[in-house]
Design a protein around this motif. Structure first.
Motif, PDB file in Angstrom:
ATOM      1  N   THR A 166       0.808  -1.212   0.000  1.00 22.99           N
ATOM      2  CA  THR A 166       0.000   0.000   0.000  1.00 22.99           C
ATOM      3  C   THR A 166       0.841   1.262   0.000  1.00 22.99           C
ATOM      4  O   THR A 166       1.941   1.302   0.548  1.00 22.99           O
ATOM      5  CB  THR A 166      -0.934   0.032   1.223  1.00 22.99           C
ATOM      6  N   SER A 167       0.304   2.289  -0.630  1.00 22.30           N
ATOM      7  CA  SER A 167       0.871   3.638  -0.581  1.00 22.30           C
ATOM      8  C   SER A 167      -0.181   4.537   0.056  1.00 22.30           C
ATOM      9  O   SER A 167      -1.310   4.614  -0.420  1.00 22.30           O
ATOM     10  CB  SER A 167       1.210   4.136  -1.984  1.00 22.30           C
ATOM     11  N   SER A 168       0.180   5.212   1.137  1.00 23.00           N
ATOM     12  CA  SER A 168      -0.789   5.988   1.903  1.00 23.00           C
ATOM     13  C   SER A 168      -0.358   7.444   2.009  1.00 23.00           C
ATOM     14  O   SER A 168       0.807   7.786   1.806  1.00 23.00           O
ATOM     15  CB  SER A 168      -0.953   5.388   3.303  1.00 23.00           C
ATOM     16  N   CYS A 169      -1.324   8.299   2.370  1.00 19.18           N
ATOM     17  CA  CYS A 169      -1.061   9.738   2.420  1.00 19.18           C
ATOM     18  C   CYS A 169      -0.391  10.175   3.705  1.00 19.18           C
ATOM     19  O   CYS A 169       0.327  11.179   3.737  1.00 19.18           O
ATOM     20  CB  CYS A 169      -2.359  10.515   2.212  1.00 19.18           C
ATOM     21  N   GLY A 170      -0.624   9.458   4.807  1.00 19.93           N
ATOM     22  CA  GLY A 170      -0.040   9.809   6.091  1.00 19.93           C
ATOM     23  C   GLY A 170      -0.742  10.937   6.813  1.00 19.93           C
ATOM     24  O   GLY A 170      -0.317  11.337   7.905  1.00 19.93           O
ATOM     25  N   ARG A 171      -1.830  11.468   6.244  1.00 19.15           N
ATOM     26  CA  ARG A 171      -2.480  12.647   6.816  1.00 19.15           C
ATOM     27  C   ARG A 171      -3.944  12.441   7.184  1.00 19.15           C
ATOM     28  O   ARG A 171      -4.483  13.197   7.980  1.00 19.15           O
ATOM     29  CB  ARG A 171      -2.389  13.827   5.841  1.00 19.15           C
ATOM     30  N   CYS A 172      -4.607  11.470   6.589  1.00 26.72           N
ATOM     31  CA  CYS A 172      -6.039  11.281   6.831  1.00 26.72           C
ATOM     32  C   CYS A 172      -6.266  10.635   8.201  1.00 26.72           C
ATOM     33  O   CYS A 172      -5.328  10.210   8.874  1.00 26.72           O
ATOM     34  CB  CYS A 172      -6.655  10.423   5.722  1.00 26.72           C
ATOM     35  N   ALA A 173      -7.528  10.533   8.605  1.00 21.46           N
ATOM     36  CA  ALA A 173      -7.857  10.001   9.926  1.00 21.46           C
ATOM     37  C   ALA A 173      -7.346   8.570  10.139  1.00 21.46           C
ATOM     38  O   ALA A 173      -6.726   8.285  11.173  1.00 21.46           O
ATOM     39  CB  ALA A 173      -9.363  10.084  10.164  1.00 21.46           C
ATOM     40  N   PRO A 174      -7.572   7.634   9.206  1.00 25.15           N
ATOM     41  CA  PRO A 174      -7.018   6.291   9.421  1.00 25.15           C
ATOM     42  C   PRO A 174      -5.493   6.292   9.530  1.00 25.15           C
ATOM     43  O   PRO A 174      -4.932   5.588  10.378  1.00 25.15           O
ATOM     44  CB  PRO A 174      -7.496   5.515   8.188  1.00 25.15           C
ATOM     45  N   CYS A 175      -4.810   7.067   8.692  1.00 28.14           N
ATOM     46  CA  CYS A 175      -3.353   7.124   8.769  1.00 28.14           C
ATOM     47  C   CYS A 175      -2.889   7.635  10.123  1.00 28.14           C
ATOM     48  O   CYS A 175      -1.959   7.092  10.730  1.00 28.14           O
ATOM     49  CB  CYS A 175      -2.795   8.023   7.657  1.00 28.14           C
ATOM     50  N   LEU A 176      -3.535   8.681  10.615  1.00 29.56           N
ATOM     51  CA  LEU A 176      -3.145   9.268  11.900  1.00 29.56           C
ATOM     52  C   LEU A 176      -3.451   8.334  13.067  1.00 29.56           C
ATOM     53  O   LEU A 176      -2.837   8.455  14.136  1.00 29.56           O
ATOM     54  CB  LEU A 176      -3.847  10.611  12.091  1.00 29.56           C
ATOM     55  N   ARG A 177      -4.363   7.393  12.847  1.00 32.36           N
ATOM     56  CA  ARG A 177      -4.661   6.380  13.875  1.00 32.36           C
ATOM     57  C   ARG A 177      -3.707   5.200  13.795  1.00 32.36           C
ATOM     58  O   ARG A 177      -3.799   4.275  14.609  1.00 32.36           O
ATOM     59  CB  ARG A 177      -6.088   5.864  13.707  1.00 32.36           C
ATOM     60  N   GLY A 178      -2.801   5.198  12.829  1.00 35.83           N
ATOM     61  CA  GLY A 178      -1.897   4.071  12.663  1.00 35.83           C
ATOM     62  C   GLY A 178      -2.448   2.972  11.802  1.00 35.83           C
ATOM     63  O   GLY A 178      -1.951   1.841  11.824  1.00 35.83           O
ATOM     64  N   LEU A 179      -3.475   3.282  11.004  1.00 35.67           N
ATOM     65  CA  LEU A 179      -4.068   2.309  10.084  1.00 35.67           C
ATOM     66  C   LEU A 179      -3.839   2.781   8.658  1.00 35.67           C
ATOM     67  O   LEU A 179      -4.773   3.046   7.900  1.00 35.67           O
ATOM     68  CB  LEU A 179      -5.561   2.140  10.371  1.00 35.67           C
ATOM     69  N   THR A 180      -2.576   2.896   8.268  1.00 37.03           N
ATOM     70  CA  THR A 180      -2.255   3.437   6.957  1.00 37.03           C
ATOM     71  C   THR A 180      -2.746   2.547   5.828  1.00 37.03           C
ATOM     72  O   THR A 180      -2.990   3.036   4.722  1.00 37.03           O
ATOM     73  CB  THR A 180      -0.744   3.664   6.811  1.00 37.03           C
ATOM     74  N   ALA A 181      -2.902   1.248   6.085  1.00 40.84           N
ATOM     75  CA  ALA A 181      -3.426   0.351   5.051  1.00 40.84           C
ATOM     76  C   ALA A 181      -4.865   0.676   4.692  1.00 40.84           C
ATOM     77  O   ALA A 181      -5.360   0.252   3.646  1.00 40.84           O
ATOM     78  CB  ALA A 181      -3.317  -1.105   5.507  1.00 40.84           C
ATOM     79  N   LYS A 182      -5.537   1.419   5.554  1.00 41.24           N
ATOM     80  CA  LYS A 182      -6.923   1.830   5.318  1.00 41.24           C
ATOM     81  C   LYS A 182      -7.008   3.324   4.990  1.00 41.24           C
ATOM     82  O   LYS A 182      -8.059   3.955   5.172  1.00 41.24           O
ATOM     83  CB  LYS A 182      -7.776   1.518   6.539  1.00 41.24           C
ATOM     84  N   CYS A 183      -5.914   3.879   4.494  1.00 44.58           N
ATOM     85  CA  CYS A 183      -5.872   5.284   4.074  1.00 44.58           C
ATOM     86  C   CYS A 183      -7.051   5.588   3.145  1.00 44.58           C
ATOM     87  O   CYS A 183      -7.421   4.767   2.295  1.00 44.58           O
ATOM     88  CB  CYS A 183      -4.549   5.551   3.360  1.00 44.58           C
ATOM     89  N   THR A 184      -7.629   6.771   3.303  1.00 45.46           N
ATOM     90  CA  THR A 184      -8.791   7.130   2.491  1.00 45.46           C
ATOM     91  C   THR A 184      -8.430   7.322   1.022  1.00 45.46           C
ATOM     92  O   THR A 184      -9.315   7.310   0.162  1.00 45.46           O
ATOM     93  CB  THR A 184      -9.456   8.406   3.027  1.00 45.46           C
ATOM     94  N   SER A 185      -7.148   7.521   0.726  1.00 45.37           N
ATOM     95  CA  SER A 185      -6.721   7.652  -0.673  1.00 45.37           C
ATOM     96  C   SER A 185      -5.676   6.597  -1.020  1.00 45.37           C
ATOM     97  O   SER A 185      -4.783   6.842  -1.827  1.00 45.37           O
ATOM     98  CB  SER A 185      -6.157   9.057  -0.931  1.00 45.37           C
ATOM     99  N   VAL A 186      -5.799   5.432  -0.396  1.00 46.32           N
ATOM    100  CA  VAL A 186      -4.800   4.380  -0.574  1.00 46.32           C
ATOM    101  C   VAL A 186      -4.672   3.969  -2.040  1.00 46.32           C
ATOM    102  O   VAL A 186      -5.650   3.926  -2.792  1.00 46.32           O
ATOM    103  CB  VAL A 186      -5.144   3.149   0.303  1.00 46.32           C
TER     104      VAL A 186
END
Length: 349
Positions: A93-113
């Motif tokens: 996965t490639s994630s944004c690091g800024r959305c709510a899931p990313c900030l919760r430590g769930l980068t695999a569920k990034c909203t723009s994954v």
């Protein structure tokens, strides 16, 4: 063609076409990698067979290993800068690091994954898959250096199968002295057996309908049983941890019902629709039982996968797990095979 990558483009069904793609220049945080090997994962076979949907046309494949050609500030999950010539594996996965899931430590569920091997060829990331001579790694994609001790086919599995198991085991919690059930001993299941025993599980019971896979699990130290044998731990209250890696409804039910007091069931195989299973809420509450799920993994799990492969993972019977290598122009024939026995086929460029 100079300055070009060769990509095996999936056109739908088992139709593939070799195409030339201009080599991209990495953007900020990106890294261009010349692939030395990829593997054919079971999910790729599901895509080609129509069991799961994916962008088409696209460059499939998400397990790979290669050498850095160029980078613009790329770094490993440990924070080390990448350099030309580094041998690396990479995340799905490639994630944004800024959305709510990313900030919760769930980068695999990034909203723009975005996902390696899943993006449209005509989109912004054409060289996203491993069925190509090169792959462009995005700035939000995990990267880990692969030690020379790992042969290419083994190293490639870190990026999907092994990292996923690391996430599953983290979710399962402490394993030392605990009885563990592993349902489904394909690639993930065999890795789970080896890793659970390495982490001090007192007993690992492996359940699978395939006798050859049960024998491989036994060779690792598990007690292996066929499903529905009558002696499998399907009755309530017999295991501390159950890991469901098959996605089969019966296996899911077994993993839940097998839990003892305080037990945890981790479901990771259910990546396609399946009929609902029954859960007794009172039984769950009174027994302090937990059911949880894992899909993909976090960057730290990629490094854990590499570390595992270089240590306890060396006990896995790789000679029975890896097929090939085959050349990239043999991919179409590989996906038409009906006699696949081994769990991964290695593809080289």
């Amino acid at each position: 063609m100079r300055g070009a990558a060769t990509a095996v483009l999936w056109r739908g069904g088992a139709e593939f076409q070799s195409v030339q793609v201009p080599l991209p220049q990495p953007g900020p945080g990106e890294t261009l990698v010349r692939l030395t090997a990829a593997t054919v994962c079971g999910s790729d076979r599901h895509t080609v067979s129509g069991r799961r949907s994916s962008a088409c046309p696209s460059v499939l494949g998400h397990e790979g290993v290669g050498v850095v050609l160029s980078t613009r500030g790329g770094h490993t999950v440990q924070g080390s800068p990448l350099h030309e010539g580094d041998r690396v594996v990479f995340g799905v996965t490639s994630s944004c690091g800024r959305c709510a899931p990313c900030l919760r430590g769930l980068t695999a569920k990034c909203t723009s994954v975005q996902k390696a091997g899943h993006e449209p060829f005509e989109g912004e990331w054409p060289l996203s898959g491993t069925y190509a001579s090169h792959i462009l790694l995005r700035s939000g994609q995990a990267v880990a250096k692969a030690p020379a001790v790992l042969q290419d086919g083994v190293a490639a599995t870190a990026g999907c199968a092994v990292a996923t198991v690391m996430a599953v085991l983290e979710r399962a919690g402490e394993l030392r002295g605990r009885r563990v059930l592993v349902n489904g001993v394909g690639m993930l299941g065999l890795v789970a057996v080896a890793a659970a025993l390495d982490r001090g599980a007192s007993e690992v019971v492996a359940v699978d309908p395939n006798a050859d896979r049960r024998r491989l699990a036994e060779g690792l130290g598990a007690e292996a049983r066929p499903p529905g044998s009558g002696s499998e731990p399907g009755n309530r209250g017999t295991v501390d941890v159950s890991l469901e890696l098959s996605g089969a409804r019966a296996g899911i039910q077994t993993c839940i019902e097998a839990l003892g007091i305080g037990g945890t069931a981790v479901l990771a195989g259910s990546v396609a629709p399946v009929d609902a299973v029954e859960v007794d809420p009172e039984w769950m509450v009174r027994g302090w039982r937990t059911i949880t799920g894992v899909h993909n993994y976090e960057p730290r799990h990629l490094q854990e996968a590499v570390d595992f492969l270089g240590a306890a993972g060396r006990t896995l019977p790789w000679e029975h797990l890896l097929d090939g290598p085959i050349a990239a122009d043999q991919l179409a024939a590989e996906f038409r095979r009906t006699d696949v026995q081994r769990l991964r086929t290695v593809v080289t460029f």
